[in-house]
Design an enzyme around this catalytic site. Structure first.
Site, PDB file in Angstrom:
ATOM      1  N   HIS A 137       0.840  -1.198   0.000  1.00 28.74           N
ATOM      2  CA  HIS A 137       0.000   0.000   0.000  1.00 28.74           C
ATOM      3  C   HIS A 137       0.869   1.240   0.000  1.00 28.74           C
ATOM      4  O   HIS A 137       1.906   1.281   0.641  1.00 28.74           O
ATOM      5  CB  HIS A 137      -0.896   0.001   1.246  1.00 28.74           C
ATOM      6  N   ASP A 142     -15.012   3.000   5.457  1.00 24.52           N
ATOM      7  CA  ASP A 142     -13.936   3.873   4.971  1.00 24.52           C
ATOM      8  C   ASP A 142     -14.409   4.736   3.811  1.00 24.52           C
ATOM      9  O   ASP A 142     -14.048   5.907   3.715  1.00 24.52           O
ATOM     10  CB  ASP A 142     -12.714   3.051   4.554  1.00 24.52           C
ATOM     11  N   ARG A 173     -14.145  13.154   5.065  1.00 23.66           N
ATOM     12  CA  ARG A 173     -12.845  13.741   5.440  1.00 23.66           C
ATOM     13  C   ARG A 173     -12.330  14.661   4.350  1.00 23.66           C
ATOM     14  O   ARG A 173     -11.784  15.728   4.614  1.00 23.66           O
ATOM     15  CB  ARG A 173     -11.824  12.625   5.699  1.00 23.66           C
ATOM     16  N   SER A 211      -7.905   4.057   8.232  1.00 24.74           N
ATOM     17  CA  SER A 211      -8.385   3.938   6.852  1.00 24.74           C
ATOM     18  C   SER A 211      -7.547   2.914   6.083  1.00 24.74           C
ATOM     19  O   SER A 211      -8.075   1.996   5.447  1.00 24.74           O
ATOM     20  CB  SER A 211      -8.302   5.324   6.188  1.00 24.74           C
ATOM     21  N   LYS A 240      -8.598  -1.475   5.465  1.00 24.08           N
ATOM     22  CA  LYS A 240      -8.664  -2.067   4.125  1.00 24.08           C
ATOM     23  C   LYS A 240      -7.683  -3.228   3.996  1.00 24.08           C
ATOM     24  O   LYS A 240      -7.980  -4.248   3.367  1.00 24.08           O
ATOM     25  CB  LYS A 240      -8.393  -0.999   3.064  1.00 24.08           C
TER      26      LYS A 240
END
Ligand code: URA
Ligand code: CA
Length: 437
Positions: free
Chosen positions: A82, A161, A168, A183, A187
């Site tokens: 990620h 999320d 946000r 967040s 995931k």
């Protein structure tokens, strides 16, 4: 328990219990809590922070808010990667095939571009025929035969999320450590991998511009992952200047193909960060005895063409045609190109990633509004790197565009991104720190 009590408790700086956090996430996903109360709580979290227990509880509650992916019926250790988001950051398209060609198994769900930072799915869709909407079974089948596949998130993966992120984005609460950590990690926990390598970007083109804040974020994410039985490493890498030379969708696919063709130097920013990320994936998933061995394996895979084959196969599994992959240049053609030239002789001491990212967004490579269509061909090609000596009149960058509407804005952004000075500035580190390595 009411949401108002929870907002007031957080506003006053107290720690929320697991029950209160679960109540909030359940009410959010059911649609029972209105956006204005969710937003108020987000702002209270933004200002007062969260304890480690609160962040862990929030992450688990979010991960459990929708469907979870079970990868256990694919044999072996599964890995995921990620990035917290950057400019010219094509790392996934390079590191994932490299790691897979060294034996790692990568089933990854990626996201779309967000604000000025690019998204892997938008890049993949630059090739005709590519469909990133795959069922979990389709994803698993591709991973079983190719060792790597990147697809879109399934609709019901961490719905909490999706709801929180869109609020946000419009309430000034994106750059908060508890909110980013929960967040990202919700995931990752819901996606089912055993190994997670996180590239935490630091600099003007990242959500965190300060190394110590980024380090705190990285440590938070690593401990959430470990508390949930995952092997996690976070790499803190520089995002003060764009990672690659190409910024835009098809342009970044082209750069990934070029890198994987081995026409590169290991010290290049994009190549080096990709090799480090691939190295940690290879090492943590048990395909090397130590990181150094894994890094060498990654390098060999890059120069042998094995990783290129994995990448091309992945694109074809997603629906691309080999002849389009071989002719990627057809997809970066635009009606116009503007050259940005050096106005003086000197050293390129900065190329502000954020400016370049916004310029690319203005050209249509990203979305300013949620439903905007993107132009996959447009973008910016840098013709210099930070630290280069340039002469007055040298071309610093090319702006490839179709729509003339924002070209003056993009031109100004690219021009002001490039700082040329008489004396060469000190080098900025490319990798600041490895957390958990
Ligand atoms: N990437 C995410 O997935 N979430 C964030 O909050 C920031 C970056
Ligand atoms: Ca990204």
């Amino acid at each position: 328990m009411t949401i108002l009590d929870i907002i007031i408790k957080k506003r006053d700086g107290y720690e929320l219990s697991k029950e209160e956090i679960d109540f909030f996430i359940k009410g959010l996903v059911n649609g029972e809590i209105p956006d204005y109360q969710v937003s108020a709580l987000l702002m209270a979290i933004y200002f007062n922070g969260m304890t480690d227990d609160e962040i862990t509880n929030l992450t688990i509650s979010m991960a459990d808010s929708g469907e979870k992916v079970d990868l256990s019926d694919i044999e072996g250790i599964k890995a995921d990667k990620h990035s917290t988001g950057g400019v010219g950051d094509t790392t996934t398209l390079i590191a994932a095939p490299i790691a897979a060609s060294c034996g790692a198994i990568i089933a990854k769900m990626s996201g779309r571009g967000l604000s000025f930072s690019g998204g892997t799915l938008d890049k993949l869709e630059s090739l005709p025929g590519v469909s990133i909407s795959k069922s979990i079974d389709e994803l698993k089948n591709i991973v079983r035969s190719n060792g790597v596949c990147v697809v879109g998130q399934t609709k019901n993966l961490v719905p909490a999320d999706k709801l929180l992120y869109s609020l946000r984005d419009v309430t000034g609460t994106v750059d908060s450590i508890p909110l980013i950590a929960s967040s990202v990690m919700s995931k990752k926990l819901a996606s089912g991998a055993d190994v997670i390598v996180i590239d935490v970007k630091v600099g003007n083109g990242a959500f965190m511009s300060d190394v110590s804040k980024a380090e705190k974020l990285a440590q938070t994410m690593v401990s959430i992952g470990r508390n949930n039985g995952k092997k996690v490493v976070a790499v803190l890498s520089d995002m003060n200047s764009p990672l690659g030379k190409n910024i835009g969708n098809a342009l970044e696919v082209k750069e990934a193909l070029d890198v994987l063709s081995g026409k590169v130097d290991v010290s290049d920013r994009l190549v080096y960060v990709s090799l480090v990320i691939a190295g940690y994936i290879i090492f943590l998933s048990g395909n090397a005895k130590c990181f150094d061995e894994a890094f060498d394996m990654a390098k060999n895979a890059l120069f042998s063409g094995k990783a290129l084959e994995k990448f091309e196969n992945m694109l074809m599994y997603l629906g691309a045609d080999k002849k389009d992959i071989d002719n990627i240049d057809n997809f970066i053609k635009t009606e116009n190109t503007l050259e940005i030239k050096a106005e003086k002789t000197g050293y390129v001491n900065a190329i502000y990633a954020k400016n370049i990212g916004i310029a690319s967004l203005k050209l249509g490579a990203g979305r300013e509004k949620k439903d905007d269509n993107i132009d996959h061909a447009v973008g910016i090609v840098l013709n210099c790197r930070v630290g280069d000596k340039v002469n007055k009149g040298d071309t610093l960058a090319f702006i490839n565009y179709n729509n003339k509407e924002n070209i003056r804005i993009a031109e100004e952004l690219v021009k002001t991104a490039m700082i040329i000075e008489d004396d060469r500035a000190e080098d900025i580190p490319l990798i600041y720190k490895i957390i958990g390595g």
